[in-house]
Design an enzyme around this catalytic site. Structure first.
Site, mmCIF file in Angstrom:
data_model
loop_
_atom_site.group_PDB
_atom_site.id
_atom_site.type_symbol
_atom_site.label_atom_id
_atom_site.label_comp_id
_atom_site.label_asym_id
_atom_site.label_seq_id
_atom_site.Cartn_x
_atom_site.Cartn_y
_atom_site.Cartn_z
ATOM 1 C CB CYS A 134 -0.946 -0.001 1.192
ATOM 2 S SG CYS A 134 -2.012 1.450 1.242
ATOM 3 C CB CYS A 188 -0.549 2.504 4.011
ATOM 4 S SG CYS A 188 -2.010 1.796 3.260
ATOM 5 C CG ASP A 189 3.178 1.199 4.478
ATOM 6 O OD1 ASP A 189 2.738 1.717 5.525
ATOM 7 O OD2 ASP A 189 2.941 0.030 4.151
#
Ligand code: NDP
Length: 313
Positions: free
Chosen positions: A137, A140-141
């Site tokens: 992701c 997300c990261d």
């Protein structure tokens, strides 16, 4: 059948969508029962730091956040079963939901929040370094890799979108495509090819993610020239698709060709009145914890209105 109980609202799945549905359903006095599934807490339990969920200004670890969700759902009386649903029968209400192939629950409403699972390449090194530089992701990261060099595998719309997202944060993005072409839409391809710090590498397979405690590089192999080389990167993103966890509902609900449940736009209604779907099981576009939570709220409200209209609540 033995062991049969009757509930007003049964929630299947325990990610952000399921827990949010539970919080709303419990506070509306629907006495929800939740069957948590085989991966309680869902995909967030396999991530590390979550920094984009509003309300956590300092960030929080994914598993810890899901514990908070669980506590909040339980605080209002959600009855959580640490078990899984093996089959359902939505032919008529109340709906039959079979837990672990032995216990049947009759439910006036069902909220499906079974999520999706990221597909992985299946390399042992990818698994070992998951959460330590390996991620599925970028939204997300990606932030953890700002100013650094990263690689992303996949040539679909997700990979193209994530590569351009990463390109804004990172110094360089290697995009590893197993074939000689991208599958992504022409518009997304255009964006990729017009981003100076994305290097598209065609006919490229990943052999190994390298690094001891964290990603230090990736060994790749050109399937045409047979040339092998090592890219020095600190982040390795896998964007080769997701699989919605919806197999057990196939007979009963409309789905797209990948298995995402179709809902009526602007609602969580499936084609079966009384059965609602939320979270990643029905969303292949956004797939964020916060959007899943929002759709879980919608499902609980839709279920409550349905029960009221039926005179059941
Ligand atoms: P896709 O299935 O469309 O693409 C998967 C990509 O990963 C393909 O390039 C595929 O290669 C590659 N791949 C699969 N397995 C491997 C493997 N083992 N090793 C290397 N590469 C692999 O998935 P997406 O998640 O990109 O998209 C899913 C759906 O969601 C699509 O319909 C897409 O259009 C849609 N979507 C739409 C968006 C939007 O409209 N903004 C955003 C994101 C997704 P190959 O081509 O060789 O099979």
């Amino acid at each position: 059948m033995e062991n049969q109980e009757h509930v007003k609202c049964l929630i299947i799945g325990s990610g952000p969508a399921g827990y949010t549905a539970a919080i709303y359903a419990a506070r509306a006095d629907m006495k929800p029962v939740m069957v948590a599934g085989l991966q309680p807490g869902g995909q967030l339990t396999i991530t590390t730091e979550v920094e984009n969920y509003p309300g956590y200004p300092k960030g929080i670890q994914g598993p810890e956040m899901m514990e908070d969700f669980r506590k909040q759902a339980e605080r209002f009386g959600t009855d959580i079963r640490w078990s899984y649903v093996s089959s359902v029968d939505f032919s008529k209400a109340p709906f039959k939901v079979v837990v672990e192939e032995k216990t049947t629950i009759l439910a006036d409403t069902v909220v499906i929040a079974t999520g999706a699972s990221a597909k992985w390449l299946g390399l042992p090194s990818e698994q070992r370094l998951n959460g330590f530089g390996v991620s599925a992701c970028a939204v997300c990261d990606g932030y953890f890799f700002r100013g650094q060099d990263v690689a992303i595998v996949g040539g679909g719309d997700t990979a193209a979108e994530e590569a351009t997202y990463l390109a804004k944060l990172c110094r360089k993005v290697y995009m590893l495509i197993r074939k000689g072409e991208l599958r992504a839409s022409k518009a997304m391809q255009h964006r990729v090819f017009n981003t100076a710090n994305i290097e598209v590498m065609f006919n490229t397979d990943t052999k190994e993610v390298m690094g001891g405690k964290a990603v230090e590089g990736v060994k790749v192999y050109n399937t045409k020239t047979k040339e092998e080389k090592t890219l020095t990167v600190t982040g390795f993103f896998v964007a080769i698709g997701h699989q919605p966890n919806t197999d057990i509902f196939k007979t009963w609900l409309d789905m797209d060709e990948q298995g995402y449940i179709k809902t009526v736009p602007g609602s969580s209604n499936t084609k079966v009145p009384g059965v609602f779907a939320c979270g990643d099981a029905q969303d292949k576009i956004y797939r964020q914890a916060v959007t899943a939570a929002g759709s879980g709220c919608m499902a609980a409200i839709d279920a409550e209105r349905y029960l009221s209209a039926q005179g059941l609540h």
